[in-house]
Design a protein around this motif. Structure first.
Motif, short mmCIF file in Angstrom:
data_model
loop_
_atom_site.label_atom_id
_atom_site.label_comp_id
_atom_site.label_asym_id
_atom_site.label_seq_id
_atom_site.Cartn_x
_atom_site.Cartn_y
_atom_site.Cartn_z
N ILE A 160 -1.89 17.26 0.70
CA ILE A 160 -2.45 17.00 2.02
C ILE A 160 -3.78 16.29 1.90
O ILE A 160 -4.05 15.30 2.61
N ASP A 161 -4.63 16.77 1.00
CA ASP A 161 -5.95 16.14 0.83
C ASP A 161 -5.81 14.68 0.43
O ASP A 161 -6.58 13.82 0.90
N ALA A 162 -4.84 14.37 -0.44
CA ALA A 162 -4.65 12.99 -0.88
C ALA A 162 -4.23 12.09 0.27
O ALA A 162 -4.75 10.97 0.42
N TYR A 163 -3.32 12.55 1.11
CA TYR A 163 -2.85 11.73 2.23
C TYR A 163 -3.85 11.72 3.38
O TYR A 163 -3.99 10.71 4.09
N ALA A 164 -4.58 12.80 3.58
CA ALA A 164 -5.56 12.88 4.67
C ALA A 164 -6.72 11.93 4.44
O ALA A 164 -7.45 11.59 5.37
N ALA A 165 -6.90 11.46 3.20
CA ALA A 165 -7.97 10.51 2.90
C ALA A 165 -7.80 9.21 3.69
O ALA A 165 -8.76 8.44 3.84
N THR A 166 -6.61 8.95 4.21
CA THR A 166 -6.38 7.77 5.04
C THR A 166 -7.09 7.87 6.38
O THR A 166 -7.25 6.85 7.07
N GLY A 167 -7.43 9.08 6.80
CA GLY A 167 -7.97 9.28 8.14
C GLY A 167 -6.90 9.41 9.20
O GLY A 167 -7.22 9.56 10.39
N LYS A 168 -5.63 9.37 8.80
CA LYS A 168 -4.53 9.50 9.75
C LYS A 168 -3.96 10.92 9.71
O LYS A 168 -4.05 11.61 8.69
N PRO A 169 -3.35 11.36 10.82
CA PRO A 169 -2.67 12.66 10.80
C PRO A 169 -1.55 12.68 9.77
O PRO A 169 -0.96 11.64 9.44
N THR A 219 -3.22 5.83 -5.12
CA THR A 219 -4.14 5.90 -3.98
C THR A 219 -4.07 4.67 -3.09
O THR A 219 -4.13 4.77 -1.86
N ASN A 220 -3.91 3.49 -3.72
CA ASN A 220 -3.90 2.27 -2.90
C ASN A 220 -2.63 2.13 -2.06
O ASN A 220 -2.65 1.48 -1.03
N VAL A 221 -1.55 2.74 -2.48
CA VAL A 221 -0.33 2.76 -1.67
C VAL A 221 -0.54 3.66 -0.45
O VAL A 221 -0.17 3.32 0.68
N ILE A 222 -1.15 4.82 -0.68
CA ILE A 222 -1.46 5.72 0.43
C ILE A 222 -2.39 5.03 1.42
O ILE A 222 -2.20 5.12 2.65
N ALA A 223 -3.39 4.32 0.91
CA ALA A 223 -4.33 3.62 1.79
C ALA A 223 -3.61 2.57 2.64
O ALA A 223 -3.91 2.41 3.83
N ALA A 224 -2.67 1.84 2.05
CA ALA A 224 -1.91 0.85 2.81
C ALA A 224 -1.10 1.52 3.91
O ALA A 224 -1.02 1.01 5.03
N ALA A 225 -0.49 2.65 3.59
CA ALA A 225 0.26 3.39 4.61
C ALA A 225 -0.66 3.76 5.77
O ALA A 225 -0.30 3.60 6.95
N GLY A 226 -1.86 4.22 5.44
CA GLY A 226 -2.80 4.61 6.49
C GLY A 226 -3.21 3.47 7.39
O GLY A 226 -3.50 3.67 8.57
N ARG A 227 -3.24 2.26 6.86
CA ARG A 227 -3.64 1.11 7.66
C ARG A 227 -2.61 0.75 8.73
O ARG A 227 -2.96 0.14 9.75
N HIS A 228 -1.36 1.09 8.51
CA HIS A 228 -0.30 0.59 9.38
C HIS A 228 0.44 1.68 10.16
O HIS A 228 1.13 1.37 11.14
N LEU A 229 0.37 2.92 9.73
CA LEU A 229 1.14 3.99 10.35
C LEU A 229 0.31 4.76 11.36
O LEU A 229 -0.91 4.81 11.29
N ASP A 230 1.00 5.43 12.27
CA ASP A 230 0.35 6.37 13.18
C ASP A 230 0.20 7.74 12.53
O ASP A 230 -0.79 8.45 12.77
N VAL A 283 5.05 5.56 14.86
CA VAL A 283 5.68 5.28 13.57
C VAL A 283 5.14 6.32 12.60
O VAL A 283 3.93 6.35 12.31
N ILE A 284 6.02 7.19 12.12
CA ILE A 284 5.56 8.40 11.42
C ILE A 284 5.86 8.37 9.91
O ILE A 284 6.03 9.41 9.28
N GLY A 285 5.90 7.17 9.35
CA GLY A 285 5.87 7.05 7.90
C GLY A 285 7.20 6.93 7.22
O GLY A 285 8.26 6.86 7.86
N SER A 286 7.14 6.94 5.89
CA SER A 286 8.33 6.70 5.07
C SER A 286 8.67 7.90 4.19
O SER A 286 9.35 7.75 3.19
#
Length: 446
Positions: free
Chosen positions: A329-338, A303-314, A292-295
């Motif tokens: 990229i840095d903002a989204y990479a903070a999720t730890g997800k690709p 930031t908290n929306v990005i964090a929620a995405a990271g919890r559920h997406l691949d 599942v590659i996001g929306s």
């Protein structure tokens, strides 16, 4: 350099599972193709014969060109697929004809979108964002996922599934509304309005404390549920960059503004968690083989929306029409997800097109377009989290404007199907080197 049939690097770093997956090596994220190759998704959006009707007409200039040039849709698919592979692309991006992926000499990956949230929103014309608290939303998501994803579940060429495209999460170029104010202004019977008020009621002990921040015309929580319109007491700038520092300063100077921001952020986090959990689980319930590659975030949300995405997406996907995607990229990479850049482009003013409608930078010439592509992609590949980049789009838009008025030089080729040589030569060279650039990402970051 040995490659798999998918174009991935065949160096035995990873094992093949028969489907695309994600993995990490030496701190660098990768797609892994079905045969185990290290894979960067290099894609082009809207690869289709019938691209772009002229607005308010039945005319499709690109289709007319290709019908005369190739003679049939089948022949065009094969030619388009081989040309993309010749430019070292390996993915047909969003809104493409998926049959292009298997029409040429090399298999290309494909990336359909399910539009799960968007299709529910369209059933409720008063909604800017789908009401995730509506019981019908969950039912719609499950049914739509079955309808749209089941047919691909055994397809090895599916890179992954996009949930949606550019939903409205927070203030951006489309408006200043917060998700909280959007939900508070739904009709009084809507579940989303009820949920928004309940969330505020849980936070504030007394209505007077809430109203000291919000300053509404309501006299009670019950009255708040029925007044015609609730105005935001403050307006926030779109997230990201300097705006974040300015917002933090404004909140330090005004505690009421800080509380309003807290209210908005807490609610958007709740909405995002429900949205991503429901959508991702619905897709996985009918297709456990694929990512599942996001929306396709259209603008960097809170930031908290990005964090929620990271919890559920691949994979977290986002569109970024800046000269340099590095801050995003840095903002989204903070999720730890690709991270996948699902849309970017540059427009040349020497193309003969108006370029008056459409996203992203305009530059003077095709040579500058090519240079911008190289700088953008090279900088992105030096980020360890990035696993792909998709160019918008395959062919130019009509000068008369497409359905939404866009009339820009986004294409790898003209409407006459003539490739832009400077751009596509550069794409070929950069695409061929992408894995080598990315493999050095950690040392480049040091």
């Amino acid at each position: 350099m040995r490659r798999t049939k998918w174009g991935g690097i065949a160096d035995d770093c990873f094992h093949g599972s028969g489907f695309f997956r994600v993995a990490e090596q030496n701190g660098v994220s990768w797609f892994v193709d079905p045969d185990g190759g290290r894979f960067i998704s290099k894609g082009v959006n809207t690869v289709r014969f019938d691209q772009d009707h002229i607005a308010n007409s039945d005319s499709v200039p690109y289709a007319d060109t290709c019908r005369a040039k190739y003679g049939s849709l089948h022949a065009w698919r094969a030619a388009a697929s081989d040309r993309l592979a010749g430019w070292k692309f390996n993915t047909v991006g969003c809104w493409s004809d998926e049959l292009v992926a298997s029409a040429g000499m090399q298999r290309l990956a494909m990336t359909p979108t399910t539009a799960l949230g968007a299709t529910f929103r369209l059933h409720r014309r008063d909604q800017i964002f789908p009401d995730v608290f509506d019981a019908a939303f969950a039912a719609h998501i499950r049914e739509s996922a079955r309808d749209r994803c089941t047919r691909w579940r055994n397809e090895p060429g599916l890179l992954g599934t996009f949930i949606d495209n550019e939903l409205y999460w927070s203030p951006d170029w489309r408006g200043a509304d917060e998700l909280l104010t959007i939900f508070l202004n739904l009709p009084s019977h809507r579940p989303g309005r009820v949920a928004a008020i309940a969330r505020l009621q849980q936070h504030y002990r007394e209505f007077s404390q809430f109203n000291a921040v919000w300053g509404t015309l309501a006299r009670s929580w019950e009255h708040l549920g029925h007044i015609a319109h609730i105005d935001a007491p403050f307006f926030r700038m779109p997230p990201g960059g300097l705006n974040d520092a300015l917002e933090a300063r404004a909140n330090r100077e005004n505690p009421l503004r800080a509380q309003f921001s807290t209210d908005c952020d807490a609610f958007s986090a709740m909405v995002a968690d429900i949205y991503f959990e429901l959508c991702a689980s619905a897709i996985r319930a009918v297709d456990s083989n694929h990512l599942v590659i996001g929306s396709r975030f259209g603008y960097q949300p809170q930031t908290n929306v990005i964090a929620a995405a990271g919890r559920h997406l691949d994979v977290v996907s986002f569109n970024c029409y800046d000269f340099d995607a590095s801050p995003a990229i840095d903002a989204y990479a903070a999720t730890g997800k690709p991270c996948l850049i699902s849309e970017f482009s540059f427009r040349g003013d020497d193309s003969g097109l108006p370029n008056t409608r459409g996203a992203g930078p305009r530059v003077a010439s095709q040579l500058e377009r090519a240079q911008c592509f190289e700088r953008y992609v090279t900088a992105a590949l030096r980020k360890p989290a990035v696993v792909g980049y998709h160019w918008f789009e395959h062919a130019d838009q009509p000068a008369e404007g497409r359905f939404d008025g866009e009339n820009s030089n986004f294409g790898t080729a003209t409407i006459q199907d003539e490739p832009y040589a400077e751009l596509t030569d550069t794409m070929t060279r950069v695409n061929a080197a992408a894995e080598q650039i990315h493999a050095a990402a950690v040392s480049a970051q040091a």
